[in-house]
Design a protein around this motif. Structure first.
Motif: not given
Length: 122
Positions: A21-22, A33-34, A65-69, A78-79
């Motif tokens: 989380x950010x 972004x991450x 595999x990863x989902x950003x929201x 979130x990641x």
């Protein structure tokens, strides 16, 4: 004053999951972004999302595999990281941009968090 504060890192076994989380404060952004940086390597793009039109972009190594929201009301990012691999081990950084046409270029991001460590054991 802009602040980005990451949380959610930790130690997990290969195949496991983590959610980063950010929390952002201080202004609004057009994209968030991450990125991640492993020891001895350059900081690399992981995933990003545009704010107004929620277009997303992923590095090939994490796609599927990863989902950003993003929660625009809370100004949180979130990641969700699933099926983690040892090669995902790195410090993960939250980043925010005033303007990021590509979403993927590190140079487009103006603000950075302090990073959170993710370690995946084999």
């Amino acid at each position: 004053q802009v602040q980005l504060v990451e949380s959610g890192g930790g130690l997990v076994q290969a195949g496991g999951s983590l959610r980063l989380s950010c929390t952002a404060s201080g202004r609004t952004f057009t994209a968030m972004g991450w990125f991640r940086q492993a020891p001895g390597k350059e900081r690399e793009f992981v995933a990003a999302i545009a704010v107004i039109n929620p277009v997303t972009s992923y590095a090939n190594s994490v796609r599927g595999r990863f989902t950003i929201s993003r929660d625009n009301v809370k100004n949180n990012l979130y990641l969700q990281m699933n099926t983690l691999k040892p090669e995902d081990t790195a410090v993960y950084y939250c980043a925010a941009a005033r303007s990021a046409p590509s979403l993927r270029l590190r140079s487009e991001y103006n603000y950075w968090g302090q990073g959170t460590q993710v370690t995946v054991s084999s």
